[in-house]
Design an enzyme around this catalytic site. Structure first.
Site, PDB file in Angstrom:
ATOM      1  CB  THR A  63      -1.042  -0.063   1.150  1.00 46.76           C
ATOM      2  OG1 THR A  63      -1.957   1.013   0.983  1.00 46.76           O
ATOM      3  CG2 THR A  63      -0.397   0.028   2.526  1.00 46.76           C
ATOM      4  CE  LYS A  67      -1.986   0.546  -3.491  1.00 47.25           C
ATOM      5  NZ  LYS A  67      -3.378   0.833  -3.877  1.00 47.25           N
ATOM      6  CG  ASN A  88      -3.165  -4.280  -5.113  1.00 49.03           C
ATOM      7  OD1 ASN A  88      -2.911  -5.128  -5.972  1.00 49.03           O
ATOM      8  ND2 ASN A  88      -4.348  -4.179  -4.549  1.00 49.03           N
ATOM      9  CG  ASP A 103      -5.892  -1.108  -5.970  1.00 49.15           C
ATOM     10  OD1 ASP A 103      -6.436  -1.618  -4.979  1.00 49.15           O
ATOM     11  OD2 ASP A 103      -4.856  -0.419  -5.905  1.00 49.15           O
ATOM     12  N   GLY A 126      -9.287  12.141 -11.215  1.00 45.67           N
ATOM     13  CA  GLY A 126      -7.961  11.842 -10.678  1.00 45.67           C
ATOM     14  C   GLY A 126      -7.067  11.298 -11.768  1.00 45.67           C
ATOM     15  N   GLY A 128      -3.909   9.623 -10.515  1.00 47.61           N
ATOM     16  CA  GLY A 128      -2.912   8.864  -9.759  1.00 47.61           C
ATOM     17  C   GLY A 128      -3.098   7.362  -9.980  1.00 47.61           C
ATOM     18  NE  ARG A 150      -4.840  19.494  -7.819  1.00 45.38           N
ATOM     19  CZ  ARG A 150      -4.435  19.254  -6.579  1.00 45.38           C
ATOM     20  NH1 ARG A 150      -4.963  19.917  -5.566  1.00 45.38           N
ATOM     21  NH2 ARG A 150      -3.509  18.351  -6.328  1.00 45.38           N
ATOM     22  CD  GLU A 153       3.331  19.410 -16.740  1.00 47.08           C
ATOM     23  OE1 GLU A 153       3.086  20.397 -16.000  1.00 47.08           O
ATOM     24  OE2 GLU A 153       4.449  18.874 -16.840  1.00 47.08           O
ATOM     25  NE  ARG A 154      -0.337  12.506 -11.397  1.00 47.94           N
ATOM     26  CZ  ARG A 154      -0.593  12.248 -10.114  1.00 47.94           C
ATOM     27  NH1 ARG A 154      -1.134  13.171  -9.350  1.00 47.94           N
ATOM     28  NH2 ARG A 154      -0.292  11.086  -9.599  1.00 47.94           N
ATOM     29  N   GLY A 234     -16.817   2.954  -1.653  1.00 49.85           N
ATOM     30  CA  GLY A 234     -15.434   2.491  -1.766  1.00 49.85           C
ATOM     31  C   GLY A 234     -15.188   1.243  -0.932  1.00 49.85           C
TER      32      GLY A 234
END
Ligand code: NAP
Length: 268
Positions: A63, A67, A88, A103, A126, A128, A150, A153-154, A234
């Site tokens: 975790t 990861k 994970n 996941d 997101g 990530g 947000r 670029e990512r 979740g």
């Protein structure tokens, strides 16, 4: 007489808050297995993996924040984990350590208890590791993802890797999709009053899934329910990703309902 107890580990930092040990150990007891799942707060994941090899640990959950870093210490990586860029789950087999990602399979199992993702459209918030698992899950199940983040670029970088469109989070109000998936930490305790999407925009999604499970009902899920969307917790993903780990390690289907009950009891 030889000790036959199988040892499974959780490697992360921090791990004190984790409910995984309760969930896994309850499952092993119910399955009649001589097995123990132990959380370890580690500083150096490469060292932890070296120790796992020496100690003959059968499997490990990985975790935050390891990861991605753990991948360099393993012998083989499953293609899905490679695509997602995160492991994970570690599995020791015939002297080699294999890396998997549950996941994405856990997320799919959670979604499938509500609807068939094939042919559905998804807005994934997101960019990530959790969002990457969601992108892979949606792609694998025949759904169409839109990445919403947000940082542009990512978002652009991740969307290019997965071959999907992307949008800035501030424009979420203009998005309509079958399902919204929150793969950001916005709304997680102790910031439970926050939500990544304003209430009015939630009518644009038939299902709203939040990867956060603390609180159990986030503001996002509460408001989704209030405007008539179907909320997906979740908690379901947490339970299914753990159950998929046990299935990988033991080849046996674990008691998912019991695992859910145990986590639920300890969350409230
Ligand atoms: P991560 O790698 O840190 O990514 C977080 C993403 O959220 C980034 O894209 C970031 O945007 C965005 N973000 C963070 N804070 C934000 C804010 N205040 N406003 C707007 N965007 C923000 O995290 P992760 O590992 O992917 O995990 C994401 C969430 O999923 C966590 O809450 C985690 O607990 C949950 N999760 C749940 C399960 C489960 O089993 N239920 C499994 C895995 C993860 P930028 O790119 O702009 O920085």
């Amino acid at each position: 007489m030889a000790n036959k107890t199988e040892i499974f580990a959780l490697f992360g930092n921090p791990v004190a808050h984790s409910l995984s040990a309760l969930m896994h150990n309850a499952a092993y007891r119910k399955m009649g297995m001589e097995a123990l799942y132990v959380p370890f707060c580690v500083k150096d994941i490469a060292e932890a993996i070296r120790a796992a090899r020496v100690l003959g640990i059968r499997g490990a959950s990985i975790t935050i924040p390891f990861k991605t870093d753990v991948m360099a210490s393993l012998d083989e990586i499953d293609p899905s984990a490679r695509t997602i860029g995160a492991v994970n789950t570690v599995f020791s087999r015939e002297g080699k350590l294999f890396g998997f990602n549950t996941d994405w399979t856990g997320l799919l199992a959670a979604l499938r208890t509500h609807f068939d993702p094939a042919g559905k459209t998804f807005a994934i918030l997101g960019a990530g590791g959790a969002a990457r698992a969601a992108l892979h899950a949606v792609r694998q199940s025949g759904g169409g993802p839109l990445l919403v983040n947000r940082s542009m670029e990512r978002a652009q970088k991740v969307a290019a890797e997965f071959g999907c469109p992307f949008l800035e989070l501030s424009r979420i109000g203009a998005v309509r999709a079958d399902c919204l998936i929150n793969a950001t930490p916005i709304g997680m305790s102790p910031h439970a009053d926050a939500s990544p999407v304003c209430r009015e925009a939630l009518v644009n999604f038939k299902w709203v899934m939040d990867m956060i499970y603390n609180p159990l009902e986030t503001r996002l899920l509460r408001e989704a329910r209030e405007v008539g969307s179907y909320p997906i917790s979740g908690l379901d993903m947490l339970v299914h990703q753990g159950a998929e780990q046990i299935r990988l390690w033991t080849g046996v289907e674990p008691p998912r309902a019991l695992m859910r009950e145990i986590v639920l009891e300890n969350l409230t």
